[in-house]
Write an enzyme that holds these catalytic residues in place. Structure first.
Site, PDB file in Angstrom:
ATOM      1  N   ARG A 303      35.885   0.752  56.253  1.00 39.50           N
ATOM      2  CA  ARG A 303      35.711   1.396  54.628  1.00 39.50           C
ATOM      3  C   ARG A 303      34.352   1.695  54.453  1.00 39.50           C
ATOM      4  NH1 ARG A 303      38.581  -3.011  50.879  1.00 39.50           N
ATOM      5  NH2 ARG A 303      40.668  -2.819  51.379  1.00 39.50           N
ATOM      6  N   HIS A 304      34.000   2.679  53.491  1.00 42.95           N
ATOM      7  CA  HIS A 304      32.545   3.076  53.478  1.00 42.95           C
ATOM      8  C   HIS A 304      31.765   2.016  52.938  1.00 42.95           C
ATOM      9  CE1 HIS A 304      33.718   7.137  53.972  1.00 42.95           C
ATOM     10  NE2 HIS A 304      34.707   7.233  52.934  1.00 42.95           N
ATOM     11  N   GLU A 305      30.486   2.156  53.498  1.00 44.69           N
ATOM     12  CA  GLU A 305      29.515   1.019  53.141  1.00 44.69           C
ATOM     13  C   GLU A 305      29.265   1.045  51.644  1.00 44.69           C
ATOM     14  OE1 GLU A 305      27.859  -1.723  53.442  1.00 44.69           O
ATOM     15  OE2 GLU A 305      27.304  -1.372  55.362  1.00 44.69           O
ATOM     16  N   ASP A 314      31.865   5.991  57.625  1.00 38.35           N
ATOM     17  CA  ASP A 314      30.898   6.848  57.302  1.00 38.35           C
ATOM     18  C   ASP A 314      30.304   7.858  58.420  1.00 38.35           C
ATOM     19  OD1 ASP A 314      30.495   5.203  54.674  1.00 38.35           O
ATOM     20  OD2 ASP A 314      29.343   3.904  55.981  1.00 38.35           O
TER      21      ASP A 314
END
Length: 670
Positions: A303-305, A314
């Protein structure tokens, strides 16, 4: 036993269909993104090989789903054996705080990934009872990252202790709070009551399965390449073709059938100047993008930071923008050499950008999750919108300076080593001015009730002083230009920093740096054009660019996640984010270029096929996300194993679809 029988029948039907299609011999070329790709015919052994491999993959998928479900049931069953029968969700653990003190204890927590954050209250544990029995309260804690527990006494709010600890998923823990040796010193200690499960086992299983498929594919290709095997398969295929002709209306006694031995060796492939490494690079970024968009097994690193830093999720979008810039350089050069005018190309660029923007706004808009689209809450920015903007600007800049014929340029002048830069100085000047504009807006533009130049997430970050300043100038410009209802409402900063303000990671200000990313990809294309067939020169320049961009990133970030001048941040598309990802992109491009186009050790499969049909795969995976076989009802929605299985099957389906479309010569161009 029904699923295996069905798979076997499907395999037999596929082989029979393949045999019926032996009479077809499609030839021709297809144009994709300005480049021309000559379709290579599939020989009979290759058809046997590919259909056998597809059957094996289908059989593995049928077998893996029950296996991962069993792993899920086994791992999720641990908490039910505890004496309290606590049902835990994904990435959760059970914590029982046992208080032997006379006063109430307030339990708070903070994630170690949360920079300069306020503690968030977990709950209150009463003091021990009048009979001297300790009191206890059960809590659920996150297991994604290490957290720090803070225990304060009431009512004076005196800190008793802090306990950093990384809890394991579905583990059961107890935290004892007591006086040490009947003194005033408070001791806090964490004990493991029940061991956590290893939530990474499904990743290992998936890796072994795909590694096994790769090994089987490599061995099968070697076996198919043996002359004895090829002759045997062609002999079988030839006899079947002869029998078909005799039994059909076309099979007359006067018609002859060519001897099988004349066709043992397939015709040589037609030469093509299209670099497979570029499509492979694009396919790698696209496949990972599809996987993480489908959920990535619900693992945090897919998942995105939340704010500063990088995860696997990312990486892929900037790489896609980068390789788009590379394709722009090669495509425009090819069209100019073919005699196209710059004005006609400009019209095509504008039209293509408009199509990308319209598809992004009206076809794959995330607001469809809330029902029919409404202008009141229509999200305007997005991934395809960002691609459209970057493509429009970079393609226009290249049309301004591109040269159709590079073979007449001098290569012996003192400035020739920098030829791929100096010839295009007007475009570089425009990009430099855009970057200065980004720096000025980011660090000089005054934002109401926020510090100038603020790059933080707001929320509980920075000790909660700037809770409504998420994104600083970038967030302010989006809310001012587009309105709060027309940008992304649930940014990733909510996960750790508990932000309340809407913020769009594909907003207006970040689009400037996406142009820089595409332009750095354009530079890679210029290197390929100026030093074509000089593999050493191309790869050395790629590595020089990678090193230079890496040094810039190190200076901007001070080699830290949060302490640099400009941290690496995907939500902001910060300057250091672009230089860091471009550094990685050049390294990856060197590896793929060397293995695919120079040494030809790897054909680029399977990533090459989605890379040839990138727009169709991206739009398709968004539109058909909720349809079978891309999603189905899971037995346990709180299982990493089931989510990972579903997401890998969905991603593999799109790779298979792109392969079928590639063989059918179907490519969606806009």
């Amino acid at each position: 036993m029904a699923p295996p029988t069905k798979s076997k029948q499907g395999r037999v039907g596929s082989i029979a269909m393949a045999k019926r299609k032996l009479k077809k011999n499609p030839k021709g070329t297809s144009s994709v993104a300005g480049g021309k790709a000559r379709q290579k015919e599939m020989t009979l052994p290759e058809k046997y090989y590919m259909f056998s491999l597809a059957a094996i993959a289908l059989l593995v998928a049928v077998c893996v789903a029950p296996l991962t479900a069993e792993i899920s049931n086994f791992t999720s069953g641990f908490p039910h054996h505890h004496h309290k029968h606590i049902v835990l969700k994904m990435d959760e653990a059970s914590l029982t705080v046992i208080n032997e003190l006379d006063t109430e204890v307030v339990v708070s927590w903070m994630s170690e990934r949360c920079y300069q954050c306020l503690y968030q209250q977990l709950g209150v544990v009463p003091g021990r009872s009048s009979s001297g029995q300790p009191s206890s309260v059960d809590f659920f804690v996150s297991t994604q990252h290490e957290i720090t527990l803070q225990l304060n006494s009431t009512p004076v709010n005196l800190e008793l202790c802090t306990v950093p600890f990384h809890f394991g998923e579905h583990g059961n823990y107890s935290l004892w709070v007591k006086n040490l040796n009947d003194s005033s010193v408070v001791n806090c200690s964490v004990l493991t009551v029940a061991d956590p499960v290893n939530s990474y086992i499904p990743i290992l299983v998936a890796f072994l399965i795909f590694a096994g498929l790769t090994l089987v594919s490599a061995i099968g290709k070697i076996i198919i390449g043996l002359d004895v095997v090829r002759a045997f398969l062609f002999r079988i295929g030839g006899s079947m073709e002869t029998e078909r002709l005799i039994n059909s209306e076309l099979g007359t006694p006067g018609r002859t059938v060519a001897p099988v031995t004349d066709n043992i060796l397939p015709p040589p492939p037609s030469p093509s100047k299209r670099l497979r490494s570029l499509d492979t690079f694009r396919g790698i970024s696209l496949v990972i993008m599809v996987f993480v968009n489908y959920g990535g097994g619900r693992y945090w690193f897919f998942r995105h930071e939340s704010w500063n830093g990088l995860t696997i999720a990312d990486l892929v979008f900037p790489w896609f923008v980068f390789i788009m810039g590379t394709s722009i350089a090669l495509s425009i050069n090819s069209l100019l050499r073919a005699g196209s005018t710059r004005c006609s190309l400009l019209g095509k660029v504008v039209w293509r950008s408009m199509q990308l923007f319209i598809i992004g706004v009206f076809i794959i808009n995330p607001n469809y999750c809330q029902g029919p689209l409404s202008w009141d809450n229509l999200r305007i920015p997005g991934v395809l919108q960002r691609l459209a903007w970057s493509y429009l600007v970079v393609a226009c800049l290249d049309l301004l300076v591109a040269r159709g014929h590079l073979d007449i340029l001098p290569m012996d002048a003192w400035w020739s080593p920098a030829l791929d830069i100096l010839l295009y100085w007007p475009a570089w000047l425009c990009v430099l001015l855009l970057e200065i504009l980004w720096l000025c807006l980011t660090f000089i533009l005054p934002v109401p009730d926020c510090p100038t130049g603020y790059l933080g997430p707001g929320g509980i970050g920075d000790m909660g002083l700037y809770a409504n300043c998420t994104g600083g100038a970038a967030g302010f410009l989006d809310r001012w230009l587009l309105g709060e209802n027309h940008i992304y409402q649930t940014p990733s900063s909510r996960v750790i920093y508990a932000t309340r303000m809407p913020y769009d990671p594909e907003g207006v200000l970040g689009s400037i740096n996406s142009i820089l990313m595409a332009f750095l990809g354009l530079q890679a294309g210029k290197i390929i054009l100026h030093y074509r067939d000089l593999h050493t020169s191309i790869m050395s320049r790629f590595l020089i660019w990678s090193l230079s961009l890496g040094v810039i990133s190190a200076v901007l970030t001070k080699c830290s996640t949060d302490e640099g001048f400009i941290p690496v941040n995907k939500n902001l598309w910060s300057l250091s984010y672009v230089t860091t990802l471009a550094c990685f992109a050049y390294v990856l491009l060197v590896v793929v270029y060397y293995t695919v186009d120079v040494k030809k050790w790897w054909s680029g499969a399977p990533f090459y096929y989605p890379g040839m049909n990138s727009i169709l795969v991206y739009v398709g995976h968004e539109v058909l996300e909720d349809y079978f076989p891309f999603r189905w009802r899971m037995a346990n929605s709180q299982s990493h194993a089931e989510h990972l299985t579903q997401n890998l099957v969905a991603t593999s389906c799109w790779v298979l679809i792109s392969y079928v479309l590639y063989r059918k010569k179907i490519f969606w161009k806009i």
